[in-house]
Design an enzyme around this catalytic site. Structure first.
Site, mmCIF file in Angstrom:
data_model
loop_
_atom_site.group_PDB
_atom_site.id
_atom_site.type_symbol
_atom_site.label_atom_id
_atom_site.label_comp_id
_atom_site.label_asym_id
_atom_site.label_seq_id
_atom_site.Cartn_x
_atom_site.Cartn_y
_atom_site.Cartn_z
ATOM 1 N N LYS A 16 0.831 -1.218 0.000
ATOM 2 C CA LYS A 16 0.000 0.000 0.000
ATOM 3 C C LYS A 16 0.861 1.261 0.000
ATOM 4 O O LYS A 16 0.469 2.256 -0.586
ATOM 5 C CB LYS A 16 -1.023 0.004 1.131
ATOM 6 N N ARG A 91 -6.416 3.776 11.827
ATOM 7 C CA ARG A 91 -6.042 2.412 12.191
ATOM 8 C C ARG A 91 -6.737 1.927 13.445
ATOM 9 O O ARG A 91 -6.520 0.804 13.865
ATOM 10 C CB ARG A 91 -4.539 2.357 12.420
ATOM 11 N N ARG A 132 11.555 -7.344 2.922
ATOM 12 C CA ARG A 132 11.420 -5.890 2.749
ATOM 13 C C ARG A 132 12.626 -5.144 3.325
ATOM 14 O O ARG A 132 13.095 -5.447 4.419
ATOM 15 C CB ARG A 132 10.132 -5.420 3.433
ATOM 16 N N ARG A 164 13.055 -3.109 8.808
ATOM 17 C CA ARG A 164 12.305 -2.480 9.899
ATOM 18 C C ARG A 164 12.107 -3.469 11.031
ATOM 19 O O ARG A 164 11.822 -4.635 10.796
ATOM 20 C CB ARG A 164 10.935 -2.008 9.375
ATOM 21 N N ARG A 175 0.462 -7.938 13.896
ATOM 22 C CA ARG A 175 -0.102 -6.895 13.024
ATOM 23 C C ARG A 175 -1.172 -7.479 12.099
ATOM 24 O O ARG A 175 -2.173 -6.826 11.798
ATOM 25 C CB ARG A 175 1.010 -6.216 12.208
HETATM 26 P P1 AMP Z 1 3.517 1.861 8.677
HETATM 27 O O1 AMP Z 1 4.708 2.466 8.037
HETATM 28 O O2 AMP Z 1 2.236 2.427 8.174
HETATM 29 O O3 AMP Z 1 3.527 0.353 8.613
HETATM 30 O O4 AMP Z 1 3.589 2.255 10.242
HETATM 31 C C1 AMP Z 1 4.702 1.937 11.029
HETATM 32 C C2 AMP Z 1 4.420 2.175 12.491
HETATM 33 O O5 AMP Z 1 4.065 3.558 12.711
HETATM 34 C C3 AMP Z 1 3.252 1.394 13.080
HETATM 35 O O6 AMP Z 1 3.605 0.078 13.440
HETATM 36 C C4 AMP Z 1 2.905 2.258 14.293
HETATM 37 O O7 AMP Z 1 3.837 2.079 15.336
HETATM 38 C C5 AMP Z 1 3.079 3.675 13.731
HETATM 39 N N1 AMP Z 1 1.828 4.134 13.090
HETATM 40 C C6 AMP Z 1 1.589 4.278 11.755
HETATM 41 N N2 AMP Z 1 0.338 4.698 11.520
HETATM 42 C C7 AMP Z 1 -0.247 4.805 12.748
HETATM 43 C C8 AMP Z 1 -1.542 5.179 13.171
HETATM 44 N N3 AMP Z 1 -2.507 5.518 12.323
HETATM 45 N N4 AMP Z 1 -1.791 5.179 14.520
HETATM 46 C C9 AMP Z 1 -0.839 4.854 15.418
HETATM 47 N N5 AMP Z 1 0.405 4.467 15.070
HETATM 48 C C10 AMP Z 1 0.710 4.443 13.753
#
Ligand code: AMP
Length: 220
Positions: A16, A91, A132, A164, A175
């Site tokens: 995404k 989220r 990744r 990551r 997740r």
């Molecule tokens: P992502 O890059 O979207 O996979 O996000 C990486 C990390 O950022 C997540 O595992 C959370 O720790 C934090 N994060 C991203 N989006 C949110 C959100 N909407 N609410 C809270 N934490 C977030």
């Protein structure tokens, strides 16, 4: 001017982030990703960065208050006037409440909102995330499906690529569980209140990109 808002959903490793960046470039819309904004704060070693570092590395969601402040600031920038693409928000239920409130202010009659869910099986997700690799500059690669030109280095800025913390297997399992139990009900809200585009994410980046673009253009 008609405003266009696209919200991307999908399990971890669904692509995404990649697809929202591509769509952003094609439609000339800014992509807003709380995950990216937070990683940037960590890199800067800002107060927010230091606060969220540990929960992020464990794949836990950071507090809604922090994200709301960041989003308020980001959505106030003039480049969001014609719309934006959101990657990774909302989220959880409370975030949906916040976004609904924002949308009430932002959306005018005739504006467009579409949710795009990239569907990928759990088995495929697990395979993907182990390969990744990401760069500080925001670029993302996959050792097998989308490798950088030079092993271990970013094509865009040449920096060393990293895995990551939240791409580690135990965290990915949690997740995925969260995606099936919470995110899906958020997606259902957008399906019922607006338009939902379900995309089979188990195909090449190019084919998915083409399908998203043609369906987005077909939905007036
Ligand atoms: P992502 O890059 O979207 O996979 O996000 C990486 C990390 O950022 C997540 O595992 C959370 O720790 C934090 N994060 C991203 N989006 C949110 C959100 N909407 N609410 C809270 N934490 C977030």
């Amino acid at each position: 001017m008609t405003k266009k808002i696209y919200l991307f959903f999908g399990p971890p490793g669904s692509g995404k982030g990649t697809q929202s960046d591509i769509l952003g470039r094609k439609l000339k819309l800014p992509v807003i990703s709380p995950g990216e904004l937070l990683r940037h704060e960590i890199e800067k070693k800002s107060k927010i960065g230091l606060t969220v570092q540990s929960s992020m590395s464990q794949g836990k969601l950071v507090s809604d208050g922090i994200i709301e402040k960041m989003l308020d600031k980001r959505l106030a920038k003039p480049d969001t006037k014609k719309g934006f693409i959101m990657d990774g928000y909302p989220r959880r239920e409370q975030q949906l409440v916040f976004l609904k409130r924002k949308l009430k202010k932002i959306l005018k009659p005739g504006d467009k909102l579409m949710a795009i869910n990239i569907d990928v099986s759990d088995k495929e997700v697990k395979k993907r995330v182990t390969g990744r690799r990401v760069c500080d500059c925001g670029a993302a690669y996959h050792l097998q499906y989308n490798p950088p030109k030079k092993i271990g280095r970013c094509d865009l800025c040449g920096k060393k690529l990293e895995q990551r913390e939240d791409d580690k297997p135990k965290i990915v399992k949690e997740r995925l569980h969260y995606y099936h139990h919470v995110i899906k009900s958020i997606i259902h809200y957008f399906r019922d209140a607006y338009v939902l585009l379900n995309i089979n994410g188990e195909r090449s980046i190019k084919i998915i990109e083409k399908e998203i673009l043609s369906k987005v253009k077909a939905t007036k």
